[in-house]
Design an enzyme around this catalytic site. Sequence first.
Site, PDB file in Angstrom:
ATOM      1  N   SER A   1      41.072  49.406  30.810  1.00  0.00           N
ATOM      2  CA  SER A   1      42.419  49.070  32.232  1.00  0.00           C
ATOM      3  C   SER A   1      43.160  49.334  32.605  1.00  0.00           C
ATOM      4  CB  SER A   1      41.411  46.835  32.182  1.00  0.00           C
ATOM      5  OG  SER A   1      41.541  46.484  33.739  1.00  0.00           O
TER       6      SER A   1
ATOM      7  N   ARG B   1      43.517  35.187  40.705  1.00  0.00           N
ATOM      8  CA  ARG B   1      43.063  34.908  39.755  1.00  0.00           C
ATOM      9  C   ARG B   1      41.663  34.743  39.701  1.00  0.00           C
ATOM     10  NH1 ARG B   1      43.413  37.207  34.754  1.00  0.00           N
ATOM     11  NH2 ARG B   1      42.059  36.413  32.927  1.00  0.00           N
TER      12      ARG B   1
ATOM     13  N   ASP C   1      30.223  47.350  34.582  1.00  0.00           N
ATOM     14  CA  ASP C   1      31.258  47.204  34.753  1.00  0.00           C
ATOM     15  C   ASP C   1      31.984  47.635  36.249  1.00  0.00           C
ATOM     16  OD1 ASP C   1      34.074  47.645  35.262  1.00  0.00           O
ATOM     17  OD2 ASP C   1      34.863  48.633  34.250  1.00  0.00           O
TER      18      ASP C   1
ATOM     19  N   HIS D   1      33.011  44.177  32.578  1.00  0.00           N
ATOM     20  CA  HIS D   1      34.320  44.878  32.705  1.00  0.00           C
ATOM     21  C   HIS D   1      35.594  44.405  31.633  1.00  0.00           C
ATOM     22  CE1 HIS D   1      38.238  47.130  33.762  1.00  0.00           C
ATOM     23  NE2 HIS D   1      39.130  46.514  33.713  1.00  0.00           N
TER      24      HIS D   1
END
EC number: 2.3.1.31
Lengths: 371, 371
Positions: free
Chosen positions: A148, A217, A318, A351
């Site tokens: 990432s 978040r 992902d 992901h």
Amino acid sequence: MPEDSRFGPARHVTLPGPFVVDSGAVLGTVDVGYSTHGDPRHPTILICHALTGDQHVASPHPRTGKPGWWSRMVGPGLPIDTSRHFVVCANVLGSCMGTSGPASVDPASGCRYAMRFPVVTIRDMVRVQALLLDHLGVGRLHAVVGGSMGGMQVLAWAAAFPDRVERAVVIASAARHAAQPIAFHEVGRQAIMADPNWRGGDYYDGPPPAAGLAVARMAAHITYVSEAGLTEKFGRRLQNRPDGATGAKSFGFDADFQVESYLRHQGISFVDRFDANAYLYITRAMDYFDLGEEHGGRIADAFRGSRTRFCLVSFDTDWLYPTAESRAVVKALHAAGAAASFVELSSPFGHDAFLLDVPELDRVVAGFLAS
Amino acid sequence: MPEDSRFGPARHVTLPGPFVVDSGAVLGTVDVGYSTHGDPRHPTILICHALTGDQHVASPHPRTGKPGWWSRMVGPGLPIDTSRHFVVCANVLGSCMGTSGPASVDPASGCRYAMRFPVVTIRDMVRVQALLLDHLGVGRLHAVVGGSMGGMQVLAWAAAFPDRVERAVVIASAARHAAQPIAFHEVGRQAIMADPNWRGGDYYDGPPPAAGLAVARMAAHITYVSEAGLTEKFGRRLQNRPDGATGAKSFGFDADFQVESYLRHQGISFVDRFDANAYLYITRAMDYFDLGEEHGGRIADAFRGSRTRFCLVSFDTDWLYPTAESRAVVKALHAAGAAASFVELSSPFGHDAFLLDVPELDRVVAGFLAS
């Protein structure tokens, strides 16, 4: 391992400045929180962490007590083998776990930087890591590894310091941040800045913007998991009610569905361990990331003449940094004449797969590092 | 058209109650804001609107002055032809454009309902529409048509009133709300409820929770457009700066990228026309939607014996209610022995395609309604 206070988990150093960041702003000194594992006489592997990660890659997190975020990948006999390599992982510039960031005290003023901290870039993060390695006496790197945002740093490392990077492992990442991930980051930033507790970033003597950060978040977390994964894990299953009733709709606004409760937990638990301003700064650095920017959009030009060997990995579920992003990097690397291998792995985790139990990822990483 | 105050755009009626909603709560009376177009002696087509839509389907919006949200689809000579059909569109129960919802005044108390309004379901919305049609003297419907949440209402219509619905057009929708869309809705609700101006829903005598609602809208908007569409429209292009500089990074937290500015605009313009509590209630109704719930998960059982003819349309770039959701509905309809045709259309617009210029959609709708 030699007795040296520079080495071991949970270390800290103040690097002398001045450190000029890409924006032109100057930091007088730079604090770096980092961890090392293994013998510093062994070949060094640098691990770069993701947006909300930190240096506690293979040792318990000091605030949560949880195991290191990649303890299934990093350790003796594991794919990143600390009995054969010296492993370094540093908290990134702009973060909040010991490395200078908006929550740090500005030595010049004695006050928290807050939004007076300069906006930094992925390359700034990487340059601080290079200074840290100088401090540790490490020149060339056996490998730089990250997933990432960690993968963005790996690519930035290979572009900025081609002679120091022998191998580069880029997992679930991209060479430039695309419109949709920028959009999700902007939602998160707006959620934080809409929280009245944020107060222009100067919240350190009061309550933090916890509600805003939790919403940020939650939105981000949806992008980390796959649609099929959410369906498999939660589907439309209902929570058991506090009064003991099983799986009944409340006809209210409590977390009726398990997926709601799960997301709320993701949001609430995050605010205990992360600084909201740091979240603003790091997402900004990711949005600014574009290895082609200085080359008229040609990513390949960032890697001309590179002798680094690259390994790219993507995951089929992902949708945040999908396989097409990794393919674009590989294409650019090949156009630059660089050695690059690529594999798309199958995983149900979206992901987040780079952090989770994907045995094939372990094999790919171990095999490439041994090559 | 006959002279009758019941007919025309921007109409309003108070339906006598009591109206018992699915939760068991009772509304004494129900206000309905609605529009009609065309001659009531013609066969009737009911149009069901989406989450943030309203009854102004083919006439200007009274607050924004913009053309009706489906004015490219509904009008004389258009696919939903008001010169040949009597077209009705009603604001849904729980909304804020004239139909009873949390922003309405509770006749019993003289105060705004706010969160004292009962949580309603898609079926409740449909039952109110049926009462409105009774009031208008409409029995059988030539067709019920809707996209997104409108499509859910179409399916609920066909399930609840099979003898009244001759044709059902379900565009970009689903027979039950899946985990990922529930998750996105929950992010939006948490953003609204985290706004201190929300005050438990009792904000009507003060500033509304505009910042929270804007964040909710921004997050939702990302799900309405395709990743490729965002890339095509904005990519990483930078805004021109207020000081006139073109396309320079600010190294700050302004909207540097065009996609950021676009999203902020989506959020800000939404709060001028929509009630935050209504957003909570309608998203909740969508999350509760599951036509299989009363049939042990078997959606087909909701349509056994139905003689309604169904037309389902999905869009290849819609990742909110993807083609697989429409396929699942078609499969259930066929299992129930119902007549159902299905087409996946190609469009760059993602979920929002049902509102935009997709000529093939026009042809599909026109052809099916004429059949």
